[in-house]
Design a protein around this motif. Structure first.
Motif, PDB file in Angstrom:
ATOM      1  N   THR A 259       0.837  -1.209   0.000  1.00 22.20           N
ATOM      2  CA  THR A 259       0.000   0.000   0.000  1.00 22.20           C
ATOM      3  C   THR A 259       0.867   1.252   0.000  1.00 22.20           C
ATOM      4  N   ALA A 260       1.925   1.214   0.820  1.00 27.21           N
ATOM      5  CA  ALA A 260       2.823   2.376   0.896  1.00 27.21           C
ATOM      6  C   ALA A 260       3.474   2.641  -0.457  1.00 27.21           C
ATOM      7  N   LYS A 261       3.860   1.573  -1.160  1.00 24.79           N
ATOM      8  CA  LYS A 261       4.511   1.747  -2.469  1.00 24.79           C
ATOM      9  C   LYS A 261       3.559   2.364  -3.477  1.00 24.79           C
ATOM     10  N   SER A 262       2.268   2.059  -3.312  1.00 23.51           N
ATOM     11  CA  SER A 262       1.283   2.604  -4.263  1.00 23.51           C
ATOM     12  C   SER A 262       1.136   4.108  -4.129  1.00 23.51           C
ATOM     13  N   HIS A 263       1.518   4.642  -2.956  1.00 22.53           N
ATOM     14  CA  HIS A 263       1.413   6.090  -2.741  1.00 22.53           C
ATOM     15  C   HIS A 263       2.620   6.842  -3.316  1.00 22.53           C
ATOM     16  N   ILE A 264       3.670   6.078  -3.727  1.00 17.58           N
ATOM     17  CA  ILE A 264       4.856   6.738  -4.271  1.00 17.58           C
ATOM     18  C   ILE A 264       4.604   7.132  -5.708  1.00 17.58           C
ATOM     19  N   GLY A 265       5.022   8.356  -6.050  1.00 17.60           N
ATOM     20  CA  GLY A 265       4.810   8.850  -7.401  1.00 17.60           C
ATOM     21  C   GLY A 265       5.678   8.107  -8.417  1.00 17.60           C
TER      22      GLY A 265
END
Length: 780
Positions: free
Chosen positions: A503-509
């Protein structure tokens, strides 16, 4: 150079370590005032001084710098008329002796060359007379000796006599009046000998009371019987003090007389101690002498922070100033970014101070006019400034002085404010410093700066390595690779659930992912390059080993070949010697045959055969070499000088028998020789050479020799004159006149004729194989 940088980079700690290596207060004083120089020539000279001292330490282990004191104040006091105490005089003598010892030590070192240190020791003047004067008056404990003067010896003898008489008198009283004494001893009060008398017996003893005990029970009384003796003793002691004062005054005046030499010695010794202190510090740090430049180039291999324990610090390669002028270091906290920053700055200050730097040999450092640094949290509570404000205040001040001759160190540039604004500000500040040409190293956390080096000329990214497996930094500096955050890897290693990480990686641009992927690719490439480098290094090492083996084998082969050549030469020398002996025998026999009767053809053939057999056999290689020389395309004619290869002698062609055979005159002997056994030497020009000439009007052929033996003197000279004319017409380059030995008159006549004749260029006696002194050879 601004002094604030010394505190920021902890240069004062280096000074403290340097001072501790000095052997004397003179060296410590110089070490305490050490400042970096901005003059390239001066820095190079300082580095050479340190290197020369380091070479001495490597060879000798230590230098004799003990017993040297700072005697400048003492010298100054003597010059203005003051008198030194015994210890001060002794320090002067000790310093003179110490100077002589270091001078002798340096003079006895043949290698290495150390012109700067030798020049300093040449300034030391061995003041032997002054040293002897001091040592003859004062002992090693700082006491003026009895032998300092005859008067002092007499006074002290008198003192000892009086002391003995006083003690004897008082000892007798302690025995006779022991009941009246608190203790049966002799003691001293006010420099006078007294007895401890009980209060109630004061009147019984009589005398002068000098003191009493704290309880008042005991009085210290000088009996009337020893008052006069004590007076005499005190008078002698006064005389002793006056004489000692006179002696010390005399010694002080002698010191003042050598004021200039003593100051010169002290300055030279201080500089020598200071130089060796720098060398000792370099030895302690396992440091190396850097090559200095003023182009802003820094190149260090396996450099270490000078103040971190060598067992703990991680060496790093640092390079700046040539391919790029700025480095931006990114990476995690506690990864070693600030340590690297301080290391570069501190090593720069050390190099500009003449100190060696903790790195491998071959390092290079630059001389800067100024070094600036903004490192650490410098928040000022008194000024009510935040961390960001404090950093900005410092950076604003730095930007006022930055130019191409400065080194600038920024730690966490732009930190303490909004990340986006801080990153933009950091890039703007870096652009300005880079534009001005300064050498810059900056550390940062901002991801925006990870690609900074790819968009700016003269700027390169770097990072401190982090081991994801151990979750610990390796403290290795990686030039050319920006740092990764490693947050997701660390979280995963610590046990954070995978869905959360996803989930955290999905927030990275997308841009951030691209940058991280690029960095990861660079790291993989770096690791692959390091593996390839290690393999190449191993192959290179193996190749070098193979090269050494081949060189050793070749050297061994050369040695064996040389030995075989020597043996072959010895063998050939023996063969030649044998051939010479046999040739001498043949010549002797030929002379006998010629003198006894006419030589028949079969005898000539036999003699020639013996000569051929006497010639040493040559190897195939030599034979081929000679054959190649013989077969030179050169037509031979009568009169040509040729070399007979088998006999190794020179002769003249007298007749061309055929294209392949010639008759050659060798001394007094004529031999028939084949063409391939002859080598052309020279041809006389422009005379026309003929194998034989028939002189008009003469009824005989002209031969290359004239036999005058048995002729009368006048007839012989007449025949000689006519023969020489005919030989000149025949074109002979030389002829042999056979006159025999006899009384020597005919030989003298022939030689006198040769001297007078204008066409005879020179003459000489025949060689052994030409008839010796019985023949004179004329050269035209």
């Amino acid at each position: 150079m601004n002094r604030r940088i010394f505190k920021v980079l902890e240069f004062n700690k280096i000074i403290d370590r340097l001072s501790s290596q000095a052997a004397s207060s003179l060296g410590k004083e110089k070490a305490a005032t050490l400042m970096p120089s901005t003059n390239l020539e001066e820095v190079i000279n300082w580095q050479q001084e340190t290197d020369q001292a380091a070479q001495v330490l490597r060879l000798k282990g230590n230098v004799p710098l003990g017993g040297i004191f700072n005697i400048k104040p003492s010298i100054k006091r003597t010059v203005i008329g003051g008198t030194l105490n015994p210890q001060e005089c002794l320090d002067v003598a000790s310093t003179i002796y110490g100077g002589k010892q270091i001078k002798l030590f340096i003079d006895n070192i043949e290698e290495p060359e150390m012109p700067i240190i030798r020049e300093l020791t040449e300034l030391i003047v061995p003041l032997n007379e002054l040293e002897r004067k001091i040592k003859s008056c004062i002992d090693d404990h700082g006491h003026v000796m009895d032998g300092a003067s005859d008067k002092l010896r007499t006074i002290r003898t008198k003192i000892r006599t009086n002391e003995s008489r006083v003690r004897d008198k008082l000892d007798s009283l302690t025995k006779t009046k022991s009941k009246m004494l608190s203790d049966a001893i002799v003691t001293i009060r006010n420099d006078r000998y007294v007895l401890p008398v009980k209060q109630e017996y004061r009147g019984a003893i009589g005398g002068i009371v000098h003191d009493q005990s704290a309880s008042g029970v005991t009085l210290f009384i000088e009996p009337q019987a020893v008052v006069d003796l004590n007076n005499q003793l005190q008078e002698a002691r006064v005389q002793e003090r006056n004489e000692i004062e006179r002696i010390l005054r005399d010694v002080s005046q002698a010191i003042a007389a050598d004021e200039a030499f003593l100051y010169q010695n002290v300055e030279a010794l201080a500089q020598i101690d200071f130089i060796f202190a720098r060398a000792k510090l370099g030895q302690l740090m396992k440091a190396a002498m850097p090559t200095m430049n003023d182009q802003g180039i820094i190149r260090m291999k396996q450099a270490r922070h000078p103040l971190i324990d060598g067992e703990e610090v991680v060496p790093n390669d640092v390079e700046i100033g040539q391919s790029f002028t700025s480095i931006v270091i990114t990476g995690p906290n506690t990864g070693g970014k600030t340590v690297t920053l301080k290391m570069v700055g501190l090593c720069t200050l050390m190099a500009q101070s003449g100190l060696q730097i903790p790195a491998l040999d071959g390092c290079e450092m630059a001389v800067f006019n100024d070094v600036f640094a903004d490192i650490g949290d410098e928040q000022s509570i008194e000024q009510s400034l935040s961390t960001f404000s404090s950093h900005m205040t410092n950076i604003v001040d730095i930007l006022k002085h930055v130019d191409e001759q400065t080194l600038v160190l920024f730690d966490e540039l732009g930190a303490g404010t909004d990340p986006q604004e801080g990153a933009a500000l950091a890039m703007a500040i870096l652009d300005e410093v880079v534009h001005r040409g300064a050498r810059t190293i900056a550390t940062t956390h901002y991801p925006e700066l990870k690609a900074y080096g790819y968009n700016r000329e003269g700027v390169i990214n770097a990072s401190v390595e982090f081991d994801v497996q151990t979750l610990r930094p390796t403290y290795r500096l990686l030039i050319g690779v920006p740092g990764r955050s490693n947050a997701f890897e660390i979280a995963s290693r610590l046990g954070l659930e995978e869905p959360i990480i996803t989930t955290a990686k999905s927030h990275i641009g997308t841009d951030s992912k691209s940058v991280e992927n690029m960095i990861a690719s660079l790291e993989d490439s770096r690791r692959a390059a390091e593996r390839d480098y290690d393999e190449a290094a191993q192959v290179l090492a193996e190749a070098e080993d193979l090269k050494r083996d081949i060189e050793n084998q070749w050297s061994e082969f050369e040695s064996k070949r040389e030995e075989m050549y020597k043996k072959a030469e010895q063998k050939a020398e023996k063969a030649v010697l044998k051939a010479r002996e046999e040739a001498e025998l043949i010549i002797s026999e030929l002379k006998t045959m010629k003198n006894s009767a006419a030589i028949k053809e079969h005898e000539w053939i036999e003699a020639r055969k013996m000569l051929d057999e006497a010639t040493p056999n040559l190897s195939n290689k030599q034979a081929k070499a000679q054959t190649s020389k013989v077969n030179e395309s050169h037509s031979l004619q009568p009169g040509d000088e040729v070399m007979l290869l088998k006999l190794n002698r020179q002769g003249t062609i007298t007749e061309k028998i055929s294209e392949k055979e010639f008759q050659v005159q060798v001394g007094i002997m004529k031999v028939k020789v084949k063409r391939n056994e002859l080598q052309f030497v020279k041809r006389e020009e422009p005379l026309v050479q003929r194998p034989m000439a028939t002189v008009k009007g003469a009824g005989y052929h002209v031969k290359p020799e004239l036999d005058l033996r048995g002729e009368r003197f006048d007839e012989a000279l007449h025949r000689l004159e006519k023969y020489v004319d005919d030989a000149l017409l025949a074109g002979y380059p030389r002829v042999s006149i056979i006159h025999g030995k006899g009384t020597g008159a005919l030989r003298t006549g022939v030689q006198e004729f040769a001297k007078r004749h204008s066409k005879v260029s020179s003459y000489r006696a025949g060689e052994m194989n030409e008839g010796g002194s019985g023949v004179t050879v004329l050269e035209f």
